[in-house]
Design an enzyme around this catalytic site. Structure first.
Site: not given
Ligand SMILES: [Zn+2]
Length: 335
Positions: A6, A8, A66-67, A172, A188, A218, A280
């Site tokens: 995970h 980004h 990027r989420a 996500h 999120y 998460h 992350e």
């Protein structure tokens, strides 16, 4: 091997030309030409991430755009398709420029009015280019949650493509325009919780798509704390139980949990086969230090290392599970 499932490329998404392109789109200027980002700029944007991965002994990361930048509630279906293609192109180049360190996870040009056949075509296109999974926003309305549950038949073309191509969908969340739901602190996690519970509620989904796989990031949202509640409500309402959707190999979670206690609760709640290391790197809150450990909160490697898992179990969480759940990643991994 240690795989961060995970990650980004946030700095790459914040490149002024990339952000400028999206702003131009959203002000209806619709630039004809995509921004030209040099290889040097792409590499530079990843320097800090790579050095942090080295410091934490993370070999490979599955990296996506990027989420927050998905912003599936904004723009038009056409604009969002171009926007996703731009981001995916940059992710692909970043992975190619750092051989053996990353595997690409894609953005999808979702929009409340976008036919899901168009989203399915993006999955097909970018899987052919080497993408190993795709982020899928289960809300799509910027934190207002006005769409039908994402598990409905309106998204079946997306699920057909994901199952046929053997690519997991990462549920996500994205940007929130709802001031009650700041994106990294709430939206999120609401997306994680909502995504997991909608999968329990969707009676036909895994009958229709028995090999479809979802990753809930998460730590599965509230899963470590609330699995008992969800077991009860599943019985009460005749939904699929959390144990059923985990046990059937349809749902997986990552270890993006920022303290020892909840990491241990996650290991107690979720079968080990369903757990993928995620950090992350370099975090949703880069550089913020946990005084108790003297280390960054988001160094999730530490909490897995400190857990009671055996060495063999740790290696399943650190890499073996990710290789199994993301089979297309093998081409990006050094042997
Ligand atoms: Zn994320």
């Amino acid at each position: 091997m240690i795989i961060d499932s995970h990650q980004h490329f946030v700095r790459l998404a914040k490149h002024p030309e990339v952000e400028g392109f999206r702003q131009a789109q959203l002000s209806a200027k619709n630039p004809d030409v995509l921004p030209s980002i040099s290889d040097a700029d792409v590499k530079k944007s990843l320097e800090q991430v790579v050095s942090l991965m080295d410091a934490r002994n993370i070999d490979v990361a599955f990296a996506s755009p990027r989420a927050k930048a998905m912003a599936t509630h904004e723009g038009t279906p056409e604009q969002n398709a171009i926007w996703a293609d731009l981001n995916n192109g940059l992710i692909l180049r970043a992975c190619q420029l750092n051989p053996g360190r990353f595997a690409p996870v894609g953005m999808l040009g979702q929009h409340p009015s976008c036919p899901s056949e168009q989203v399915a075509k993006q999955i097909e296109r970018w899987t052919k280019e080497g993408f190993v999974a795709f982020n899928f926003d289960p809300d799509g309305t910027g934190g207002r949650w006005q769409n039908q549950p994402f598990t409905g038949k309106h998204n079946y073309p997306v699920f057909e493509a994901a199952q046929a191509l053997d690519v997991p969908l990462v549920l996500h969340g994205s940007e929130s325009i709802n001031k009650n739901f700041p994106h990294t602190a709430v939206q999120y996690l609401v997306a994680d919780i909502t995504g997991f519970v909608q999968l329990m509620m969707a009676k036909d989904l895994f009958r229709d798509f028995p090999r479809l796989r979802f990753l809930i990031p998460h730590g599965g949202g509230a899963l470590p704390c609330q699995i008992g509640r969800w077991r009860a409500i599943a019985k009460y309402n005749s939904w699929a139980s959390p144990d059923e959707i985990l046990g059937n190999g349809n749902v997986f979670v990552d270890t993006c949990v920022y303290n020892d206690l909840n990491m241990q609760m996650l290991f107690d709640a979720v079968p080990l086969d369903n757990m993928l290391f995620g950090s992350e790197c370099d975090g949703a809150f880069p550089g913020v230090v946990n005084e108790q450990t003297g280390d960054h909160y988001d160094n999730t490697r530490r909490y897995v290392d400190d857990s009671k898992l055996s060495a063999g179990d740790k290696s399943r969480v650190f890499a073996a599970n990710a290789r199994r759940v993301y089979p297309r990643a093998s081409r990006w991994l050094k042997s």
